[in-house]
Design an enzyme around this catalytic site. Sequence first.
Site, PDB file in Angstrom:
ATOM      1  N   GLU A  41       0.792  -1.227   0.000  1.00 15.39           N
ATOM      2  CA  GLU A  41       0.000   0.000   0.000  1.00 15.39           C
ATOM      3  C   GLU A  41       0.827   1.281   0.000  1.00 15.39           C
ATOM      4  OE1 GLU A  41      -2.109   1.868   2.745  1.00 15.39           O
ATOM      5  OE2 GLU A  41      -0.565   1.851   4.257  1.00 15.39           O
ATOM      6  N   ASN A  42       2.122   1.191   0.327  1.00 17.58           N
ATOM      7  CA  ASN A  42       2.999   2.363   0.303  1.00 17.58           C
ATOM      8  C   ASN A  42       4.083   2.260  -0.769  1.00 17.58           C
ATOM      9  OD1 ASN A  42       2.664   2.138   3.768  1.00 17.58           O
ATOM     10  ND2 ASN A  42       1.965   3.920   2.642  1.00 17.58           N
ATOM     11  N   ASN A  94      -4.695   1.711   4.412  1.00 15.57           N
ATOM     12  CA  ASN A  94      -5.404   2.984   4.442  1.00 15.57           C
ATOM     13  C   ASN A  94      -5.086   3.881   3.259  1.00 15.57           C
ATOM     14  OD1 ASN A  94      -2.807   3.120   5.950  1.00 15.57           O
ATOM     15  ND2 ASN A  94      -3.287   5.300   6.089  1.00 15.57           N
ATOM     16  N   HIS A  95      -3.936   3.662   2.592  1.00 12.76           N
ATOM     17  CA  HIS A  95      -3.570   4.465   1.426  1.00 12.76           C
ATOM     18  C   HIS A  95      -3.977   3.810   0.103  1.00 12.76           C
ATOM     19  CE1 HIS A  95      -1.476   7.509   3.684  1.00 12.76           C
ATOM     20  NE2 HIS A  95      -0.670   6.629   4.243  1.00 12.76           N
ATOM     21  N   HIS A 122      -4.370  -4.116   9.371  1.00 12.59           N
ATOM     22  CA  HIS A 122      -3.726  -2.836   9.103  1.00 12.59           C
ATOM     23  C   HIS A 122      -4.277  -1.788  10.061  1.00 12.59           C
ATOM     24  CE1 HIS A 122      -1.138  -0.874   6.114  1.00 12.59           C
ATOM     25  NE2 HIS A 122      -1.886   0.199   6.266  1.00 12.59           N
ATOM     26  N   HIS A 146       1.157  -1.549   8.859  1.00 21.26           N
ATOM     27  CA  HIS A 146       0.852  -0.115   8.860  1.00 21.26           C
ATOM     28  C   HIS A 146       1.825   0.740   9.644  1.00 21.26           C
ATOM     29  CE1 HIS A 146      -1.232   3.720   8.686  1.00 21.26           C
ATOM     30  NE2 HIS A 146      -1.225   3.759   9.998  1.00 21.26           N
ATOM     31  N   HIS A 183       4.918   0.154  10.422  1.00 17.89           N
ATOM     32  CA  HIS A 183       6.245   0.031   9.807  1.00 17.89           C
ATOM     33  C   HIS A 183       7.362  -0.285  10.798  1.00 17.89           C
ATOM     34  CE1 HIS A 183       5.052   2.704   6.071  1.00 17.89           C
ATOM     35  NE2 HIS A 183       4.115   1.833   6.429  1.00 17.89           N
TER      36      HIS A 183
END
Length: 270
Positions: A39-40, A67-68, A148, A173, A175
């Site tokens: 997602e990142n 979430n992204h 997440h 999430h 990290h």
Amino acid sequence: MRVLFLGDVVGPVGLQAVDALLPSLKERLLPHLTIVNGENASKGRGLTRADYNRLKAAGADVITLGNHFLDKKQISSFIDDCPDLIRPLNVADYDKGRGAMVYSGAGWQAAVVSILLPAFLPNKLNNPFEMLEEILPDLPPIRIIDLHGESTSEKQLFFHCFRGRCSAILGTHTHVSTSDADIREGTAFIADVGMCGEDDSIIGVSPESVIRRIIKQDGTYFHCSETGVPLVCGAYLEIDDLGRATRIVPFRFRDFQEVTYEPLPNNIVA
């Protein structure tokens, strides 16, 4: 069944690290299923089609989001065509893609589910506990949850509610790797598996941009460096045919060298 799970891939360094390390990890561990949180991946926020293809080429069988997931708007143009790309199950007012999927191989069948927790996140969400309860009866015994969320206590609550009914609940999430890997009632858990990104960073983001935005408050946007020492974090799992986890091994590679921690001394004399 053997499962390899990589934490959030963050920006160019994360992509480079996965390109370089994932093939050799798969040769070493021989996973039946490899899951990567992407997602990142695209410059630190969201996922483009090109970077989706890149993670697949590196060896990801399934790519989960968080979430992204909508930060790169183009994802809506291809997510329906990618059954191996899993967005959060409980996002509200979004009908593209899927939040859970069942994958099959020789002698195994496993469900992968993405759940987004609400604490401290602005996303519009349906109740994650109710959403998972609703689909659980239709899933095979092997059930792997990418959980997440920001809050470790919220993740522990989720683990308390669903242990014994899922094979693995793996946090993403934040990290930052946590040291709470455990198996209870056949469910493997860790609050956060960590990230794949630049080691000398702030959760994958350039420290200089964080200093300028948070301390100097000059309006600078967070950004990821193009180069740097890579960090790769994740977890290796073994799950029996009844869906019970028998092993969870978190791992961490810095500059492609496996990080092992020195045990506490036992011979200290006052």
